[in-house]
Scaffold this active site. Structure first.
Site, PDB file in Angstrom:
ATOM      1  N   HIS A  99       0.862  -1.181   0.000  1.00 54.56           N
ATOM      2  CA  HIS A  99       0.000   0.000   0.000  1.00 54.56           C
ATOM      3  C   HIS A  99       0.903   1.237   0.000  1.00 54.56           C
ATOM      4  CE1 HIS A  99      -2.370  -3.014   2.304  1.00 54.56           C
ATOM      5  NE2 HIS A  99      -3.458  -2.398   1.882  1.00 54.56           N
ATOM      6  N   ASP A 102       2.301   2.159   3.402  1.00 52.41           N
ATOM      7  CA  ASP A 102       3.324   1.276   3.963  1.00 52.41           C
ATOM      8  C   ASP A 102       4.727   1.774   3.660  1.00 52.41           C
ATOM      9  OD1 ASP A 102       1.138  -0.451   4.378  1.00 52.41           O
ATOM     10  OD2 ASP A 102       1.508  -1.478   2.478  1.00 52.41           O
TER      11      ASP A 102
END
Length: 434
Positions: A99, A102
């Site tokens: 993501h 992240d």
């Protein structure tokens, strides 16, 4: 190089080893059904659980003490990437997934978010070129920040919808630049907490229009991978619009996106929906929508999505049986959407969790391939429905009416006796392989 994994060598295939850090079943070059095991499984490490998650749970905060914490600067983002690619090298898995949240800090504005993401994507690109590790898929985290508390595309605030559209464009651009093979949409908060303040029709229309925009942009930039939706029934929302495979299929049909969108199916989400993993995989295959999987497991006593590493070979074997029967992965793969337990603090634990999971999947894949080659399940299935292959039965289904069928029942004196489904024998058959 960092020192996070000091003392840990590359994991090798050694079926006689007693080490926690050796593959006893995962042999990338073993041939099954005419294809290398690595090419069947297409393993990917989930960046969020392995590197961004800090060990918290609903009742307690961070337990891990990683050198890239706090995750609030590009310096820490680069250090985290250094460690991640060192782990990819140790494991030898071909892919990873991420993501946006992240891999880089979000910053205080959208321009800052975009700059940070683009900077880390360039950093990833250099590492991917040097190591050969590839991107299975990218996605956007549109559920953690407080702006998404009422949803993303389904939010009652059009400014949030706009922010999400810009975010997904940025993440699709990042995925395209890194050669990602899929792009995933997971609506973590695309649902509702109470019907008292929810307009179901409006929110569904917003979600459908958003997905149409995503598909349009895919074609505009020439993205060759699949757009995948990941079904999930609940947690944190009381009800989510992408509840399960059947629900997502109806959504895809409603908004005219057949042939444009497939599914990323997670074991833990299947269980939360009251299904088995193999059920959701079989349904997706039946609709022609089986794209990729998130492999993990839930704790069946806790009742929520615990995202543990898989360790149940019979369950995994049945999952891969459905995948192989459907023709196997194309651009999809096996992403370990799994995390350590919050008490598993050591760097070695992170390697061991993936090694064990990769071995479990390899054992399951071998069992699934053996069952498919043997043909016992398919033979039993064909025999059970054999009556429908006759001309009379096929004509009844295609051209019959209640009146004509009733006439036939009376004329022929049809009085059927029940036939055994032989479930126990089939379960015994599966147990021979697992």
């Amino acid at each position: 190089m960092t020192n996070f994994f000091d003392g840990i060598d590359k994991v090798a295939y050694d079926p006689d080893s007693t080490s926690d850090l050796a593959f006893r079943h995962y042999n990338p070059d073993e041939i099954l059904l005419g294809k290398r095991m690595e090419d069947h499984l297409r393993f990917a490490v989930a960046y969020w659980h392995s590197f961004a998650w800090e060990g918290g749970d609903p009742f307690g905060g961070r337990t891990f003490d990683r050198p890239w914490y706090p995750q609030d600067s590009m310096e820490m983002a680069r250090l985290k990437a250094d460690v991640a690619f060192e782990m990819f090298d140790i494991l030898g898995q071909p892919f990873f997934c991420f993501h946006d949240a992240d891999v880089a800090p979000g910053g205080d504005s959208f321009p800052e978010y975009k700059r940070n993401l683009e900077e880390i994507v360039d950093y990833f690109g250099e590492k991917m070129e040097a190591t050969g590790t590839r991107l299975l898929w990218g996605t956007a985290n549109m559920f953690t920040h407080r702006r998404f508390m009422s949803g993303a595309a389904t939010n009652p605030d059009p400014d949030v919808f706009a922010w999400c559209a810009a975010t997904v464009k940025s993440c699709m651009d990042a995925t395209q630049k890194l050669g990602g093979e899929n792009y995933v949409l997971w609506g973590g908060r695309e649902g509702y907490e109470t019907l008292l303040n929810t307009d179901l029709v409006r929110e569904r229309q917003q979600a459908g229009r958003f997905l149409q925009m995503v598909v349009d942009y895919k074609h505009k930039i020439g993205f060759k991978g699949q757009i995948l939706i990941e079904p999930k029934p609940q947690e944190p929302s009381k009800h989510q619009y992408d509840f399960d495979v059947n629900t997502v299929y109806s959504f895809i049909k409603e908004f005219g996106l057949e042939g444009q969108v497939a599914m990323n199916i997670e074991q833990g989400h299947a269980i939360l929906a009251g299904h088995s993993f193999e059920h959701e995989l079989a349904m997706a295959a039946a609709f022609g929508l089986l794209g990729s999987i998130d492999m993990n497991r839930n704790d069946y006593q806790s009742g929520w999505d615990t995202d543990q590493f898989p360790n149940n070979v019979p369950e995994v074997a049945l999952a891969y049986y459905e995948i192989l029967k459907a023709g196997g992965f194309t651009t999809g793969g096996t992403n370990f959407d799994a995390k350590l337990r919050r008490q598993s603090l050591d760097a070695e634990d992170l390697i061991a969790g993936h090694v064990g999971a990769m071995d479990v999947c390899a054992r399951g894949l071998k069992a699934a391939a053996a069952m498919l080659e043997d043909g016992g399940l398919e033979a039993a299935r064909s025999a059970r429905y054999a009556g429908w292959d006759g001309d009379v039965a096929r004509d009844m289904l295609a051209n019959g009416s209640l009146e004509s069928i009733t006439e036939r029942v009376l004329a022929e004196g049809i009085n059927p006796e029940p036939r055994s489904g032989q479930q126990e024998r089939l379960e015994n058959y599966v147990n021979r392989f697992v």
